[in-house]
Design a protein around this motif. Structure first.
Motif, PDB file in Angstrom:
ATOM      1  N   VAL A  72       0.819  -0.728  -0.151  1.00  0.00           N
ATOM      2  CA  VAL A  72      -0.117   0.306  -0.028  1.00  0.00           C
ATOM      3  C   VAL A  72       1.042   1.047  -0.037  1.00  0.00           C
ATOM      4  O   VAL A  72       1.770   1.212   0.907  1.00  0.00           O
ATOM      5  N   ARG A  84     -10.377  -0.755   4.992  1.00  0.00           N
ATOM      6  CA  ARG A  84     -10.757  -0.015   3.316  1.00  0.00           C
ATOM      7  C   ARG A  84     -10.108  -1.171   2.714  1.00  0.00           C
ATOM      8  O   ARG A  84     -10.637  -1.022   1.662  1.00  0.00           O
ATOM      9  N   VAL A  85      -8.377  -2.057   3.599  1.00  0.00           N
ATOM     10  CA  VAL A  85      -7.708  -2.296   2.205  1.00  0.00           C
ATOM     11  C   VAL A  85      -8.173  -3.008   1.755  1.00  0.00           C
ATOM     12  O   VAL A  85      -8.335  -4.172   1.286  1.00  0.00           O
ATOM     13  N   GLU A  88     -11.666  -3.414  -0.152  1.00  0.00           N
ATOM     14  CA  GLU A  88     -10.766  -2.870  -1.943  1.00  0.00           C
ATOM     15  C   GLU A  88     -10.862  -4.277  -2.157  1.00  0.00           C
ATOM     16  O   GLU A  88     -10.789  -4.597  -3.660  1.00  0.00           O
ATOM     17  N   LEU A 125      -2.032  -1.352  -4.154  1.00  0.00           N
ATOM     18  CA  LEU A 125      -2.933   0.153  -3.961  1.00  0.00           C
ATOM     19  C   LEU A 125      -2.120   1.492  -3.376  1.00  0.00           C
ATOM     20  O   LEU A 125      -1.433   1.110  -2.869  1.00  0.00           O
ATOM     21  N   ASP A 127      -3.295   4.775  -2.491  1.00  0.00           N
ATOM     22  CA  ASP A 127      -4.078   5.735  -2.027  1.00  0.00           C
ATOM     23  C   ASP A 127      -3.826   7.430  -3.147  1.00  0.00           C
ATOM     24  O   ASP A 127      -2.866   8.148  -3.540  1.00  0.00           O
ATOM     25  N   ARG A 128      -5.456   7.401  -3.361  1.00  0.00           N
ATOM     26  CA  ARG A 128      -5.137   8.522  -3.963  1.00  0.00           C
ATOM     27  C   ARG A 128      -5.062  10.383  -3.813  1.00  0.00           C
ATOM     28  O   ARG A 128      -4.139  11.243  -4.351  1.00  0.00           O
ATOM     29  N   THR A 161      -2.886   0.411  -8.228  1.00  0.00           N
ATOM     30  CA  THR A 161      -4.365   0.561  -8.375  1.00  0.00           C
ATOM     31  C   THR A 161      -4.858   1.777  -7.790  1.00  0.00           C
ATOM     32  O   THR A 161      -4.413   1.536  -6.873  1.00  0.00           O
ATOM     33  N   VAL A 163      -6.587   3.639  -5.098  1.00  0.00           N
ATOM     34  CA  VAL A 163      -7.803   3.603  -3.710  1.00  0.00           C
ATOM     35  C   VAL A 163      -8.336   4.593  -3.580  1.00  0.00           C
ATOM     36  O   VAL A 163      -7.543   5.645  -3.114  1.00  0.00           O
ATOM     37  N   ASP A 164      -8.671   4.383  -2.193  1.00  0.00           N
ATOM     38  CA  ASP A 164      -9.064   5.770  -0.723  1.00  0.00           C
ATOM     39  C   ASP A 164      -9.123   4.425  -0.167  1.00  0.00           C
ATOM     40  O   ASP A 164      -9.930   4.152   0.447  1.00  0.00           O
ATOM     41  N   VAL A 165      -7.983   4.372   0.456  1.00  0.00           N
ATOM     42  CA  VAL A 165      -7.515   3.584   1.585  1.00  0.00           C
ATOM     43  C   VAL A 165      -7.251   4.376   2.941  1.00  0.00           C
ATOM     44  O   VAL A 165      -6.680   3.166   3.602  1.00  0.00           O
TER      45      VAL A 165
END
Length: 170
Positions: A72, A84-85, A88, A125, A127-128, A161, A163-165
């Motif tokens: 992450v 959240r992870v 996802e 993953l 984060d945005r 990828t 994601v919002d985590v």
């Protein structure tokens, strides 16, 4: 001595990471690696040493999702929301990976894990929140070295990828 070994030696980057940069066509990044006399194992230490905002640090954190390692990428000012992870990934259980799993999976020790150039291929993953900056700083394979990169480029090279985590404050 190989080019990657010479690059690693001059930049202070981990040899595996210097080799990954070369193989990815990113050899010029080696010249932008910064080495510090003191370890910067935490995002706060790295931000202080670089002189940037804490959120401009890209943390590379390894988790275990149903036992499988997952990387992450998170901005230095935020914490990962494990739930959240889990959602996802559609996993049953997600936990922080132990130090030996991090080293076995990535080839690097905690505090120096770069966003790419790992020993094994893992799911990534990103984060945005990393996209909030024009430039982020990430570990170059050791707790003493960092490199700058545009977030979209970094995420693309990591195979991440978006994601919002990150944890949300209530």
């Amino acid at each position: 001595m190989t080019t990657a070994a010479t690059d690693a030696e001059s930049s202070g980057a981990h040899p595996r990471f210097a080799e990954a940069l070369r193989e990815m066509g990113l050899a010029e990044v080696t010249g932008r690696i910064r080495r510090f006399p003191e370890a910067t194992r935490t995002a706060a230490e790295a931000a202080a040493a670089i002189g940037c905002e804490l959120s401009q640090i890209c943390k590379s954190l390894v988790f275990a999702a149903d036992g499988a390692p997952v990387l992450v990428l998170m901005d230095g000012a935020s914490r990962v929301d494990v739930e959240r992870v889990r959602q996802e990934l559609g996993a049953g259980k997600v936990t922080r990976a132990k130090a030996d799993v991090v080293r076995e999976t990535t080839g690097y020790a905690i505090g120096g894990v770069p966003p790419f150039g790992h020993r094994t291929r893992t799911r990534v993953l990103a984060d945005r929140s990393l996209l909030d900056h024009d430039l982020v700083w990430a570990a170059a394979g050791t707790p003493y070295t960092v490199f700058p990169m545009e977030p979209k480029t970094l995420i693309a090279h990591a195979g991440g990828t978006l994601v919002d985590v990150r944890e949300r404050t209530p």
